[in-house]
Design an enzyme around this catalytic site. Structure first.
Site, PDB file in Angstrom:
ATOM      1  N   VAL A   6      62.556  26.059  67.980  1.00  0.00           N
ATOM      2  CA  VAL A   6      62.192  24.838  67.276  1.00  0.00           C
ATOM      3  C   VAL A   6      62.769  24.925  65.864  1.00  0.00           C
ATOM      4  O   VAL A   6      62.585  25.936  65.177  1.00  0.00           O
ATOM      5  CB  VAL A   6      60.653  24.710  67.211  1.00  0.00           C
ATOM      6  N   CYS A   7      63.445  23.895  65.423  1.00  0.00           N
ATOM      7  CA  CYS A   7      64.032  23.891  64.078  1.00  0.00           C
ATOM      8  C   CYS A   7      62.925  23.900  63.020  1.00  0.00           C
ATOM      9  O   CYS A   7      62.036  23.047  63.027  1.00  0.00           O
ATOM     10  CB  CYS A   7      64.902  22.662  63.880  1.00  0.00           C
ATOM     11  N   VAL A   8      63.004  24.865  62.102  1.00  0.00           N
ATOM     12  CA  VAL A   8      61.921  25.051  61.135  1.00  0.00           C
ATOM     13  C   VAL A   8      61.762  23.847  60.201  1.00  0.00           C
ATOM     14  O   VAL A   8      60.630  23.387  59.964  1.00  0.00           O
ATOM     15  CB  VAL A   8      62.089  26.365  60.339  1.00  0.00           C
ATOM     16  N   ALA A  55      60.296  20.961  62.061  1.00  0.00           N
ATOM     17  CA  ALA A  55      58.924  21.267  62.484  1.00  0.00           C
ATOM     18  C   ALA A  55      57.939  21.139  61.323  1.00  0.00           C
ATOM     19  O   ALA A  55      56.872  20.532  61.457  1.00  0.00           O
ATOM     20  CB  ALA A  55      58.865  22.672  63.082  1.00  0.00           C
TER      21      ALA A  55
END
Lengths: 135, 102
Positions: A83-85, A88
């Site tokens: 998941v892209c930080v 997110a």
């Protein structure tokens, strides 16, 4: 006897579950590729796609549970669900470390998913034979 | 073949199919999926352009599950190949890369 050419796939998912079919399509693609003996190097959830990773969703029990399906697939095939930080954090998808860092009361990243940077999408594109986007 | 274009938005609501048709070359393939399968029906916006490309050699595919889910089996334009996810995977390998229009 013929031989099967094993190819490396990575998938990018840009859409939230329920607002569009894209994540479900990505799941079906990953499943088909794996059953054909190919490898899936990474599934990268970006933009609204990060909503696939909340562990607070409680869909009706008689409906297909897409997140559970991703988790099962990840568990069975050692899939890397990333998941892209930045995407997110903006949307309130936090793991324990990020919740601590931003002093938030709880965290909600589902198991089998990890939070990491956009570099993981670039790396996936570099090492995979095909990168397929589902938006 | 060179590029597999995937289109997942309905041409009744979005321009992605038209954008795709504009840049699609004769060696490319187009896969319609999700609401993109509305592009397969004879009355769809862009149906004539799509048939023109098919006549020029472009291969057009549509995911059969998405067609069935929308009840479009009886409304299909000619020369569109209905495929499943196994063939989708194979198509991505038959082309050099995949361009998703979404």
């Amino acid at each position: 006897m013929g031989f099967i050419l094993i190819m490396i796939f990575s998938l990018a998912v840009y859409a939230a579950p329920y607002s569009s079919q894209a994540s479900h399509s990505a799941y079906q693609f990953a499943l088909a590729a794996l059953l054909q003996g190919h490898s899936v190097h990474r599934v990268f959830f970006y933009q609204d796609g990060v909503h696939n990773a909340t562990n607070l969703a409680a869909p009706p029990q008689d409906e297909f549970n897409l997140q559970e399906a991703w988790q099962r697939l990840a568990n069975d095939h050692k899939l890397d669900l990333v998941v892209c930080v930045a995407a997110a954090l903006r949307r309130g998808i936090l793991d324990e470390a990020e919740a601590k860092r931003y002093d938030k009361p709880s965290h909600n990243l589902a198991s089998e998913f990890t939070i990491s940077g956009l570099g993981q999408l670039v790396e996936a594109a570099v090492v995979s034979d095909r990168l397929i986007s589902f938006g | 073949m060179s590029i597999l274009h995937t289109v997942n938005k309905s041409p009744f609501a979005h321009n992605t199919l038209f954008s795709c048709l504009k840049v699609c070359t004769e060696r490319d393939g187009i896969l319609l999926l999700e609401d993109g399968v509305f592009g397969t029906i004879t009355s769809a916006p862009g149906a004539d352009e799509l048939q023109l490309l098919i006549q020029r050699g472009v291969k057009v595919f549509a995911l059969i599950n998405d067609i069935k889910a929308r009840g479009l089996e009886e409304k299909l334009a000619p020369n569109i190949e209905l495929i499943d996810y196994n063939t989708f995977v194979q198509l991505t390998l038959d082309h050099r890369c995949v361009q998703s229009w979404y």
